[in-house]
Design an enzyme around this catalytic site. Structure first.
Site, PDB file in Angstrom:
ATOM      1  CD1 TRP A 357      34.319 -23.235   5.061  1.00 36.62           C
ATOM      2  CD2 TRP A 357      33.152 -23.507   3.168  1.00 36.62           C
ATOM      3  NE1 TRP A 357      34.859 -24.314   4.382  1.00 36.62           N
ATOM      4  CE2 TRP A 357      34.170 -24.504   3.214  1.00 36.62           C
ATOM      5  CE3 TRP A 357      32.298 -23.491   2.069  1.00 36.62           C
ATOM      6  CZ2 TRP A 357      34.341 -25.465   2.216  1.00 36.62           C
ATOM      7  CZ3 TRP A 357      32.481 -24.443   1.069  1.00 36.62           C
ATOM      8  CH2 TRP A 357      33.487 -25.410   1.155  1.00 36.62           C
ATOM      9  CG  ASP A 358      33.081 -26.050   8.294  1.00 38.12           C
ATOM     10  OD1 ASP A 358      33.708 -25.202   7.644  1.00 38.12           O
ATOM     11  OD2 ASP A 358      33.645 -27.018   8.850  1.00 38.12           O
ATOM     12  CD  GLU A 488      41.632 -25.172   4.352  1.00 37.45           C
ATOM     13  OE1 GLU A 488      42.096 -26.110   5.023  1.00 37.45           O
ATOM     14  OE2 GLU A 488      40.957 -24.249   4.841  1.00 37.45           O
ATOM     15  CE  LYS A 599      42.274 -29.998   4.589  1.00 33.99           C
ATOM     16  NZ  LYS A 599      42.307 -28.722   5.301  1.00 33.99           N
ATOM     17  CD  GLN A 600      38.085 -28.831   1.873  1.00 34.07           C
ATOM     18  OE1 GLN A 600      39.128 -28.604   2.450  1.00 34.07           O
ATOM     19  NE2 GLN A 600      36.909 -28.457   2.343  1.00 34.07           N
TER      20      GLN A 600
HETATM   21  C1  BGC Z   1      38.730 -27.486   5.719  1.00 33.36           C
HETATM   22  C2  BGC Z   1      37.876 -26.236   5.642  1.00 33.36           C
HETATM   23  C3  BGC Z   1      36.968 -26.204   6.843  1.00 33.36           C
HETATM   24  C4  BGC Z   1      37.762 -26.336   8.135  1.00 33.36           C
HETATM   25  C5  BGC Z   1      36.872 -26.468   9.334  1.00 33.36           C
HETATM   26  C6  BGC Z   1      39.482 -27.505   7.029  1.00 33.36           C
HETATM   27  O1  BGC Z   1      40.221 -28.673   7.127  1.00 33.36           O
HETATM   28  O2  BGC Z   1      39.637 -27.518   4.668  1.00 33.36           O
HETATM   29  O3  BGC Z   1      37.107 -26.258   4.466  1.00 33.36           O
HETATM   30  O4  BGC Z   1      36.248 -25.023   6.852  1.00 33.36           O
HETATM   31  O5  BGC Z   1      38.551 -27.500   8.081  1.00 33.36           O
HETATM   32  O6  BGC Z   1      36.062 -27.603   9.243  1.00 33.36           O
END
Ligand code: BGC
Length: 767
Positions: A357-358, A488, A599-600
């Site tokens: 999804w990035d 996550e 995490k984000q």
């Molecule tokens: C992130 C995801 C991301 C993936 C690839 C993961 O660490 O939590 O949101 O899509 O990395 O960049």
């Protein structure tokens, strides 16, 4: 924080040989040209720790997944980007001893990534165990012009020795992928050939039979004169080698030019690979190194003309933004519709080179506003072409009637990740794919894209959301259970606010887009016939839009990340000891899941996407609550915080987060640069400058700029393509000036005032 790499506006410089940093430096100094990429492994033999990496775009391996008992609906494979044959191999051997930096006495080691010109240089002096001292100057690049070719110029000057020096110049296809689930080797030999100054190996991947022919052609000069040589030729399985011996003289340079290529069956018929390799090498060999270098410099100069962001007054920030932009350009050029942007690009094996999804959430704005609508549309069409597979994917999980669930991780439209909490639960990715369509249309004005595929995608995704929610009679509302949001560090949660919100938004956008599309009756009747669309579907969406549950803390403006979030022990990241960070490298998964640490960006990701839906107080209250609890252990996190902090006038926070996103790999904040660079978050860094500091928005269909400048900077400048017009935007402490570099007069908003920028002219607005 001690900086390992020297600060410089155009270069990344490493002084001294640091074996403990070698894996990270191999990532940092990676090269790529959109077609292939190469970690900064050494040309010569190296017995220290290294992660060999030559990656060829589109070539992957469907590795067997490792799963437990519950296999229903599970992806059949986990795609791996493949480490392909080592094409850089070139080892000097003197008096029977091969140069190995790990065992030799090394001094004056200097490695430079020249971002302006797109090459990697390395120089050092090595004293071998036999006492012979060699000075080495090496430079290499992957050609942006001949994008299947690369070249190494490897120059050796013996400092205390005259006599024979041999150069073992080889291609080694007997390589491994570190990220292999069962330690299998993924390549088999198809053919090889060797002659005096050239050699080829063609390999095929097991299972999918991708084929790559890797070739080399060699030229040698001594004291500036071409040397005619007769090489020793050696072959073994997946391996070819030309060894050339030169009678070297103390103080005189011997230069080996190694022209190389990687020719992939993704681009040529398998039967033609070897011929194509010969043609490509003959062509670059005829051009010679100097011409290739000059062409490389001008190709990069052209890219920088549009892409550069100039920051005055802050070298660390300047270097960092260029590093990010450089890597983005090395990863994806927008020329091949089959390709996309892997989170690590061509710099490591992690994340398998697959599409996440990035791309839609972070990368689209960068490519759209620096390369134009064509490239952006190509990224959208990539998903449109995979719609059938997204429908199949949803079908495997029990959804029906055209519901589409795009994969979290994909190479060709199929889900290919083997962690259940990502594969099954991170359904929010579907929302980002819908959001990208809206983002594209509002920037480019190309609403017709809806009819070219956008609407079908929106329909498929909305169908999915409408089936994925369920009615809760306890709440008297629709709920969405068992998901993983962008954060996550929480799995299988109920009512992740971000996911519920983006689901609601998608259905609402799809509803509005359908109304628009209906006005084209020919299109509409084809669309209804093709998709079996029924009006009752929109009625159902409307009901969900009205009645979907959004967790909120009573009496506040705080949206709750998910149900039960307030039950957590309330701590902030400041309560963590530095020795525990990043927590994902120190804590058990169980402990992470129970903790409050985020995490984000998750709720804040939603406020970033849908800023106009929330008043400033709401955004501020949510930012002040969530940011201190966020550990930013996803690279994708800090950039979103820059944009929001800048909007909220929290300039110091915005700057802190800017350095964190921009220098994430250079300063290795998350202790993982060794695995590869965070390419997709680099697009987030660009967003941080343009949308964060630059305050770029689209407001009611009009480009709006509301710039601020960090105290550390005296000025900054960036370009964007807006509706096919290139605007150059410069900001300093007094205000902003906007130059219309091309295209029609452009009406925009600056600090809320309407201004028109005629072609070729500059307007200035003071704050
Ligand atoms: C992130 C995801 C991301 C993936 C690839 C993961 O660490 O939590 O949101 O899509 O990395 O960049």
């Amino acid at each position: 924080m001690k900086k390992h790499y020297e600060e410089n506006p155009w270069l990344i410089v490493e002084e001294g040989f640091h074996p403990d940093m070698q894996l990270s430096s191999e990532s940092i100094f990676s090269l790529g040209n959109g077609r292939m990429g190469q970690r900064a492994n050494f040309e010569e033999d190296f017995t220290g720790s290294t992660l060999q990496g030559n990656y060829v775009a589109g070539v992957y391996y469907p590795d067997k997944t490792r799963v437990g008992w519950w296999k229903n609906g599970y992806p059949e494979y986990f795609a791996k980007v493949l480490n392909a044959a080592n094409w850089i191999g070139l080892s000097p051997i003197v008096d029977g001893e091969a140069l190995d930096i790990n065992s030799a006495e090394v001094s004056d080691f200097r490695r430079v990534l020249n971002m302006k010109e797109g090459n990697l240089q390395r120089s050092f002096i090595a004293e071998l165990k036999n006492g012979i001292k060699l000075k080495v100057d090496a430079i290499r690049f992957l050609s942006m012009v001949d994008d299947e070719a690369a070249v190494v110029r490897y120059c050796v000057t013996p400092l205390n020795y005259s006599g024979p020096i041999s150069f073992k110049v080889y291609i080694d296809g007997d390589i491994i992928n570190q990220d292999s689930n069962y330690d299998e080797k993924f390549w088999a030999e198809v053919s090889k050939s060797i002659s005096n100054d050239e050699a080829y190996v063609t390999l095929a991947t097991k299972k999918l039979d991708f084929q790559v022919c890797t070739g080399q052609k060699i030229n040698v000069t001594q004291g500036g004169q071409k040397v005619s040589f007769s090489s020793d030729q050696k072959e073994k399985e997946k391996y070819v080698e030309n060894t050339i011996t030169v009678d070297a003289k103390e103080g005189e340079e011997v230069v080996v030019y190694k022209y190389a290529c990687n020719i992939s069956s993704e681009n040529h018929p398998k039967t033609e690979l070897n011929n194509r390799a010969k043609t490509v090498l003959a062509n670059v060999y005829a051009k010679g190194f100097d011409q290739m270098l000059a062409e490389q410099q001008s190709a990069w100069a052209k890219r920088w003309e549009m892409n550069d962001i100039v920051i005055e007054g802050d070298v660390a920030a300047q270097q960092a933004i260029r590093f990010n932009i450089f890597q983005l350009n090395q990863t994806y050029t927008g020329e091949d519709p089959r390709l996309n942007i892997g989170p690590k690009g061509f710099t490591g094996e992690k994340y398998g080179g697959s599409t996440y999804w990035d791309t839609e959430a972070y990368c689209l704005p960068f490519y759209m506003l620096t390369s134009g609508s064509k490239v952006a549309k190509q990224l959208l069409l990539y998903r449109y072409r995979q719609l059938d597979r997204a429908i199949e994917n949803a079908g495997k999980l029990g959804f029906k009637d055209g519901a589409a669930l795009y994969p979290m991780v994909t190479m060709n439209g199929e889900e290919c990740h083997n962690e259940w909490e990502i594969t099954f639960e991170e359904i929010h990715r579907n929302g980002a794919i819908a959001y990208a369509i809206h983002n594209y249309i509002r920037h480019t004005g190309d609403r017709d894209y809806l009819k070219e595929g956008g609407l079908e995608v929106l329909l498929g995704i909305s169908r999915f959301w409408s089936q994925r929610v369920n009615w809760s009679s306890a709440k008297n509302q629709y709920v969405m259970l068992g998901v993983t949001g962008p954060n996550e560090y929480e799995n299988n949660v109920n009512n992740n606010w971000y996911t519920n919100y983006i689901a609601k938004w998608t259905m609402s956008y799809a509803r509005e887009s359908i109304e628009y599309a209906k006005s084209d009756s020919a299109f509409w009747s084809d669309f209804v016939a093709k998709t079996s669309f029924q009006e009752s579907e929109v009625e159902k969406w409307s009901d969900i839009i009205e009645k979907i549950y959004e967790p909120k803390k009573e009496g506040t403006k705080l949206y709750m990340q998910q149900d039960g979030f307030l039950d957590k022990e309330d701590l902030t990241a400041a309560d963590l000891d530095v020795s525990e960070r990043p927590i994902n490298q120190h804590w058990s998964w169980d402990r992470i899941l129970r903790s409050i640490f985020i995490k984000q960006a998750d709720v804040l990701q939603g406020m970033y996407f849908f800023e106009e839906d929330f008043d400033e107080d709401t955004i501020r209250e949510n930012f002040l609550y969530y940011e201190p609890r966020t550990v930013h252990e996803s690279s994708l996190s800090p950039c979103v915080h820059v944009v929001l902090a800048a909007k909220l006038g929290m300039h110091a926070k915005a700057y802190e987060m800017y350095l964190r996103t921009a220098r994430l790999d250079l300063d290795d904040y998350n202790h993982e640069a060794d695995e590869g660079l965070h390419i997709t978050s680099m697009a987030g860094t660009w967003m941080a400058v343009v949308e964060g500091f630059g305050g770029k928005r689209i407001k009611n269909g009009v480009l709006s700029l509301d710039p601020m400048i960090p105290d550390q900077w005296t000025s900054y400048r960036f370009n964007i393509v807006y509706r096919e017009t290139v605007l150059s935007i410069s900001v300093n402490g007094d205000g902003v000036s906007v130059k219309n570099e091309s295209g029609d007069a452009c009406d925009i908003l600056v600090y809320g005032k309407s201004v028109s920028v005629p072609q070729g002219e500059t307007i200035s607005v003071t704050k």
